[in-house]
Scaffold this motif. Sequence first.
Motif, PDB file in Angstrom:
ATOM      1  N   MET A   1       0.833  -1.210   0.000  1.00  0.00           N
ATOM      2  CA  MET A   1       0.000   0.000   0.000  1.00  0.00           C
ATOM      3  C   MET A   1       0.862   1.252   0.000  1.00  0.00           C
ATOM      4  O   MET A   1       0.502   2.255  -0.615  1.00  0.00           O
TER       5      MET A   1
ATOM      6  N   GLN B   1      -0.809   2.854  -5.441  1.00  0.00           N
ATOM      7  CA  GLN B   1      -2.151   3.418  -5.255  1.00  0.00           C
ATOM      8  C   GLN B   1      -3.183   2.414  -5.777  1.00  0.00           C
ATOM      9  O   GLN B   1      -2.874   1.593  -6.639  1.00  0.00           O
ATOM     10  N   PRO B   2      -4.419   2.444  -5.251  1.00  0.00           N
ATOM     11  CA  PRO B   2      -5.452   1.512  -5.705  1.00  0.00           C
ATOM     12  C   PRO B   2      -5.724   1.701  -7.200  1.00  0.00           C
ATOM     13  O   PRO B   2      -5.454   2.780  -7.728  1.00  0.00           O
TER      14      PRO B   2
ATOM     15  N   ASP C   1     -10.085  -0.400  -3.431  1.00  0.00           N
ATOM     16  CA  ASP C   1     -10.489   0.352  -4.631  1.00  0.00           C
ATOM     17  C   ASP C   1     -11.619   1.299  -4.215  1.00  0.00           C
ATOM     18  O   ASP C   1     -12.015   1.319  -3.040  1.00  0.00           O
TER      19      ASP C   1
ATOM     20  N   LEU D   1      -5.566   2.624   6.122  1.00  0.00           N
ATOM     21  CA  LEU D   1      -5.386   3.151   4.765  1.00  0.00           C
ATOM     22  C   LEU D   1      -4.602   4.461   4.812  1.00  0.00           C
ATOM     23  O   LEU D   1      -3.622   4.645   4.072  1.00  0.00           O
TER      24      LEU D   1
ATOM     25  N   ILE E   1      -2.932   5.923   1.645  1.00  0.00           N
ATOM     26  CA  ILE E   1      -4.085   5.786   0.750  1.00  0.00           C
ATOM     27  C   ILE E   1      -5.241   6.608   1.327  1.00  0.00           C
ATOM     28  O   ILE E   1      -5.560   6.493   2.517  1.00  0.00           O
ATOM     29  N   ASP E   2      -5.851   7.429   0.497  1.00  0.00           N
ATOM     30  CA  ASP E   2      -6.902   8.347   0.945  1.00  0.00           C
ATOM     31  C   ASP E   2      -8.164   7.577   1.327  1.00  0.00           C
ATOM     32  O   ASP E   2      -8.882   7.073   0.456  1.00  0.00           O
ATOM     33  N   SER E   3      -8.462   7.556   2.643  1.00  0.00           N
ATOM     34  CA  SER E   3      -9.607   6.760   3.114  1.00  0.00           C
ATOM     35  C   SER E   3     -10.943   7.417   2.796  1.00  0.00           C
ATOM     36  O   SER E   3     -11.991   6.804   2.982  1.00  0.00           O
TER      37      SER E   3
ATOM     38  N   TYR F   1     -11.140   5.825  -0.951  1.00  0.00           N
ATOM     39  CA  TYR F   1     -11.051   4.374  -1.143  1.00  0.00           C
ATOM     40  C   TYR F   1     -11.516   3.589   0.080  1.00  0.00           C
ATOM     41  O   TYR F   1     -11.374   4.041   1.220  1.00  0.00           O
TER      42      TYR F   1
END
Length: 339
Positions: free
Chosen positions: A175, A179-180, A213, A289, A294-296, A299
């Motif tokens: 992660m 990125q997703p 995703d 995340l 990773i922007d929760s 995503y």
Amino acid sequence: MLEKITQLKEELESVSVSALEQVEELRIKYISKKGLLNQLFADFKNVPADQKKAVGQAINELKEFALQKINELKESFENADQQAGSDDLTMPAEPMRPGTRHPLSIVRNEIIEIFARLGFTVAEGPEIEDDWHVFSALNFPPEHPARDMQDTFFIQKNPDVLLRTHTSSVQVRVMEKTQPPIRAIFPGRVFRNEAISARAHCIFHQIEGLYVDENVSFADLKQTLLYFSRELFGEKTQIRLRPSYFPFTEPSAEMDVSCSICGGKGCNVCKYTGWLEILGCGMVDPNVLDLCGIDSKKYTGFAFGMGIERIAMLKFGIKDIRHFFENDVRFLRQFESAY
Ligand code: 2NL
């Protein structure tokens, strides 16, 4: 006397034998206690002093020669015995017995293939880890008991060098640098400071899975795990989810499959419940995340984890986890046709 010795030597040189018994007769005649050589040594005291040197030398040479000759003849018979029958070049070769796949590898490969059909790739990472990838990035609070020496193997008393206790550390690494969409499974060896018994070992194997995703939902998790369970245990398999808790997922659940031994009717493997617990799962905690970059808000994701030993024990009816690590060929060979 010298003449007699020469004569005996010539006799030995030209001797021909056709059976092992004749070699034995020669041995008795020449070098046994009452044999010709010992007689020569006995007669030696009557040899005149000026001939003693030459006669002594000749007797010793004859003795060496006799020992060597008799040994050679004996060996030639023994070798001939061993070779008898094996010089038929049309005989079929001894069959080769190749090694067999380890039962844990068989089960791991099967799980990898099932998830590959759903588009999951495989990722691996280091067994020696740091606190961040095993605990902190996974939302473990600072005082969580898993961080304790009781549960985790630390290396060189350095609290930031440890053996991973789950393969989630690999998910964190993936992660952090991707990125997703992320859709992967993570097989690997993990370590926990536990007493070894029939059911637990300090080294074992896990497969975890991760799908991140936009709009990934709990329904996606359920359907993925149902598909997986039916591929692994048969199309009639049912699943059920029970609420649970993990620091890194919210909500969290434990999943049972209907017992593949009794079909859910109840037997001693499922302890008469009809269900077998096989994995833990949940929606990735938004904190995790964010900690992994990773922007929760954009995503969501689901994750799950299972022990390979436990699944292999259920699939093959293995009663003691220690069998997997002893490498006894009598155990390993039973899985020759299992893949
Ligand atoms: C179990 C339970 C689980 C996970 C593993 C995971 C990993 C990340 C984020 C969130 Cl990076 N979750 N893994 C989630 C739920 C359960 O394993 O009983 N394993 C043997």
